[in-house]
Write a protein that holds these residues in place. Sequence first.
Motif, PDB file in Angstrom:
ATOM      1  N   ARG A 169       2.892   6.102  -6.841  1.00 18.93           N
ATOM      2  CA  ARG A 169       2.386   5.930  -8.202  1.00 18.93           C
ATOM      3  C   ARG A 169       1.374   7.026  -8.547  1.00 18.93           C
ATOM      4  N   PRO A 170       1.241   7.324  -9.842  1.00 20.20           N
ATOM      5  CA  PRO A 170       0.263   8.325 -10.272  1.00 20.20           C
ATOM      6  C   PRO A 170      -1.136   7.721 -10.384  1.00 20.20           C
ATOM      7  N   VAL A 171      -1.789   7.537  -9.246  1.00 15.72           N
ATOM      8  CA  VAL A 171      -3.101   6.890  -9.238  1.00 15.72           C
ATOM      9  C   VAL A 171      -4.209   7.923  -9.399  1.00 15.72           C
ATOM     10  N   ALA A 172      -5.373   7.435  -9.804  1.00 15.20           N
ATOM     11  CA  ALA A 172      -6.543   8.298  -9.950  1.00 15.20           C
ATOM     12  C   ALA A 172      -6.876   8.941  -8.608  1.00 15.20           C
ATOM     13  N   ARG A 173      -7.308  10.177  -8.667  1.00 14.16           N
ATOM     14  CA  ARG A 173      -7.603  10.936  -7.447  1.00 14.16           C
ATOM     15  C   ARG A 173      -8.656  10.240  -6.584  1.00 14.16           C
ATOM     16  N   ALA A 174      -9.681   9.700  -7.215  1.00 14.32           N
ATOM     17  CA  ALA A 174     -10.747   9.035  -6.454  1.00 14.32           C
ATOM     18  C   ALA A 174     -10.203   7.838  -5.680  1.00 14.32           C
ATOM     19  N   ALA A 175      -9.288   7.101  -6.271  1.00 12.10           N
ATOM     20  CA  ALA A 175      -8.709   5.928  -5.605  1.00 12.10           C
ATOM     21  C   ALA A 175      -7.706   6.327  -4.533  1.00 12.10           C
ATOM     22  N   SER A 176      -7.059   7.450  -4.729  1.00  6.71           N
ATOM     23  CA  SER A 176      -5.975   7.878  -3.847  1.00  6.71           C
ATOM     24  C   SER A 176      -6.397   7.999  -2.382  1.00  6.71           C
ATOM     25  N   LEU A 213       0.823  -1.206   0.000  1.00 14.03           N
ATOM     26  CA  LEU A 213       0.000   0.000   0.000  1.00 14.03           C
ATOM     27  C   LEU A 213       0.860   1.262   0.000  1.00 14.03           C
ATOM     28  N   ALA A 214       1.976   1.239   0.697  1.00 18.51           N
ATOM     29  CA  ALA A 214       2.890   2.382   0.671  1.00 18.51           C
ATOM     30  C   ALA A 214       3.430   2.609  -0.738  1.00 18.51           C
ATOM     31  N   ALA A 215       3.642   1.526  -1.476  1.00 14.86           N
ATOM     32  CA  ALA A 215       4.148   1.640  -2.847  1.00 14.86           C
ATOM     33  C   ALA A 215       3.146   2.341  -3.755  1.00 14.86           C
ATOM     34  N   THR A 216       1.848   2.232  -3.464  1.00 15.73           N
ATOM     35  CA  THR A 216       0.860   2.909  -4.306  1.00 15.73           C
ATOM     36  C   THR A 216       0.938   4.421  -4.140  1.00 15.73           C
ATOM     37  N   ALA A 217       1.448   4.891  -3.014  1.00 21.82           N
ATOM     38  CA  ALA A 217       1.569   6.332  -2.779  1.00 21.82           C
ATOM     39  C   ALA A 217       2.598   6.962  -3.716  1.00 21.82           C
TER      40      ALA A 217
END
Length: 133
Positions: free
Chosen positions: A44-51, A38-42
């Motif tokens: 990444r350029p993820v969609a705002r809604a998912a962030s 989960l820290a790795a997703t921070a």
Amino acid sequence: MVVRLAALLTVSDDGGRDDGGGPGSNTEDRLDALHEHLAATAERPVARAASAHLGEAEAVARDLAERPADPDTVRERAGHVLRLLREAGDTEDEAADRHVAAALDLAEELAEGDGVGGDGDDGTDDGGAGGGS
């Protein structure tokens, strides 16, 4: 970064360290891996809604990884992480999607109590005897 991801996958694939710690250390390994994914997703350029959902899930996972908790608490908080991840929706990033998928698997195992605590079976949903004939 690639080496770190490989290490995370190894932890989740092989069931944890062979340090003689038994089921408790396996739970610790899975909690650490959950947080790391989960820290790795921070990063990444993820969609705002998912962030927002991913950020909250990461915070709960970090708390679980850093602070000792009894098996019931681990199951409850892992269930919260699981709900947040399911609500996160599309990340719009393939690498983040892989981390989320791995985190979902780990959170589901932990929420179901697989290997959490002593023997992983506290009998809560069984009702004991009388499984039908």
